[in-house]
Enzyme design. Structure first.
Site, short mmCIF file in Angstrom:
data_model
loop_
_atom_site.label_atom_id
_atom_site.label_comp_id
_atom_site.label_asym_id
_atom_site.label_seq_id
_atom_site.Cartn_x
_atom_site.Cartn_y
_atom_site.Cartn_z
N SER A 155 -1.64 13.44 14.73
CA SER A 155 -2.89 12.54 14.14
C SER A 155 -2.89 12.68 12.62
O SER A 155 -2.00 12.53 11.92
CB SER A 155 -4.32 12.80 14.90
OG SER A 155 -5.14 12.23 14.62
N ASP A 250 -4.74 4.03 22.04
CA ASP A 250 -4.96 4.90 20.86
C ASP A 250 -5.30 3.89 19.65
O ASP A 250 -4.26 2.90 19.39
CB ASP A 250 -3.81 5.84 20.30
CG ASP A 250 -4.09 6.68 19.17
OD1 ASP A 250 -5.27 6.54 18.59
OD2 ASP A 250 -3.27 7.44 18.85
N HIS A 280 -5.39 8.83 22.49
CA HIS A 280 -5.21 9.71 21.63
C HIS A 280 -5.51 11.22 22.06
O HIS A 280 -6.36 11.55 22.76
CB HIS A 280 -6.06 9.34 20.21
CG HIS A 280 -5.88 10.08 19.28
ND1 HIS A 280 -4.88 9.69 18.05
CD2 HIS A 280 -6.28 11.09 18.50
CE1 HIS A 280 -4.95 10.50 17.26
NE2 HIS A 280 -5.79 11.20 17.39
#
Length: 309
Positions: A155, A250, A280
């Site tokens: 991320s 995501d 995610h």
């Protein structure tokens, strides 16, 4: 493809707990509320774990060094945790880092970089690059081979890994062998189809990403800088080979895939791993999402191949 049943169950548990959305919290509240280490599972034994402070541009940077069983020197992965540059810590990725250490048989150096909004852009980038440079210069002191260094992260940490790869190429001070980008943030924008499809209801939301970017940047104009949005870099040639991992549910899916395509067009070798049924965050949830553990093992295989001297 339908959302993975274990991910669906996890979302229902979070909803039942009544946890407020991240964008409704202060950074301090968000840090307390986003401790998902209980989803990681039991930590595996590795040869050695050491917490250390290394020099940084503004303060000493805490790192955690995972060393595999055996005799070094070992190749090294410098890893940056996720959390939107605002939250996240070394404990949240402890289990994942141990799995990578054992499966790839490499040293993993997990970096506790400065967080926003107390330390805005480019503080996290500067700390991330400093940790990589320290590894290149001091690697032998921790049994790491300074000639075989990779970067990785999930991320916001994937964003930092991509940006550090750009910086290493630009500065010519460190040679990187590989970049492992796990559902990375690559663009300060919210206009993709994946934001439209997955902007609400799947753990990471569009509102949360706006909240993260707003805390991270000093101004929206900084979002156009390549060291914030690597997708906007004019030149991606000369970067290390990459593994780019994305998830179907995501909001960051499309910008991750777009970055992979741009790397390919620049002549960079790219391996893509897309998990259509996941959302995610799965990379640090191997204890509750089976596909999360499998994704870590897949990443470790790619990492080991990159280190195949």
């Amino acid at each position: 493809m339908a959302l993975d049943p274990q991910s669906k169950d996890l979302l229902e548990q979070i909803k039942a707990a009544g946890r407020p959305p991240t964008h409704a919290l202060t950074p301090a509240e968000a840090r307390a509320a986003t401790d998902f280490s209980s989803f990681s599972g039991e930590p595996e034994h590795v040869g050695k774990v050491e917490n250390k402070l290394i020099p940084g541009p503004e303060r000493q940077i805490p790192i955690r060094i995972y060393t595999p069983v055996g005799d070094g020197p070992f190749p090294a992965l410098v890893y940056f945790h996720g959390g939107g540059w605002v939250a996240g810590d070394l404990d949240g990725v402890d289990v994942s880092c141990r799995l990578l250490t054992n499966r790839a048989h490499c040293i993993v150096i997990s970096v506790d970089y400065r967080l926003a909004p107390e330390h805005k852009y480019p503080a996290a980038v500067e700390d991330a690059y400093a940790a990589v440079k320290w590894t290149a210069e001091q690697g032998p002191t921790i049994q790491a081979d300074p000639e075989w260094i990779a970067v990785g992260g999930d991320s916001a940490g994937g964003n930092l890994a991509a940006v550090v790869s750009l910086m290493a190429r630009d500065k010519q001070e460190v040679s990187l062998k590989f970049q492992m980008l796990i559902y990375p943030v690559t663009h300060h924008a919210y206009t993709t189809k994946s934001y439209e499809e997955n902007g609400d209801g799947y753990l990471l939301t569009k509102d949360t990403m706006k909240w993260c970017w707003d805390h991270y940047l000093n101004s929206p104009e900084e979002g156009r800088e390549p060291y914030a949005s690597p997708l906007l870099a004019e030149d991606l040639t000369g970067l290390p080979p990459a593994l780019v991992v994305t998830a179907g549910y995501d909001p960051l899916r499309d910008e991750g895939r777009a970055y992979a395509e741009r790397l390919k067009h620049a002549g960079v070798y790219v391996e893509e791993a897309h998990y259509d049924e996941l959302m995610h965050g799965f990379f640090w949830m191997p204890g509750v999402i089976d596909q999360g553990k499998k994704s870590i093992e897949k990443a470790a295989v790619s990492l080991k191949q990159a280190f195949n001297k």
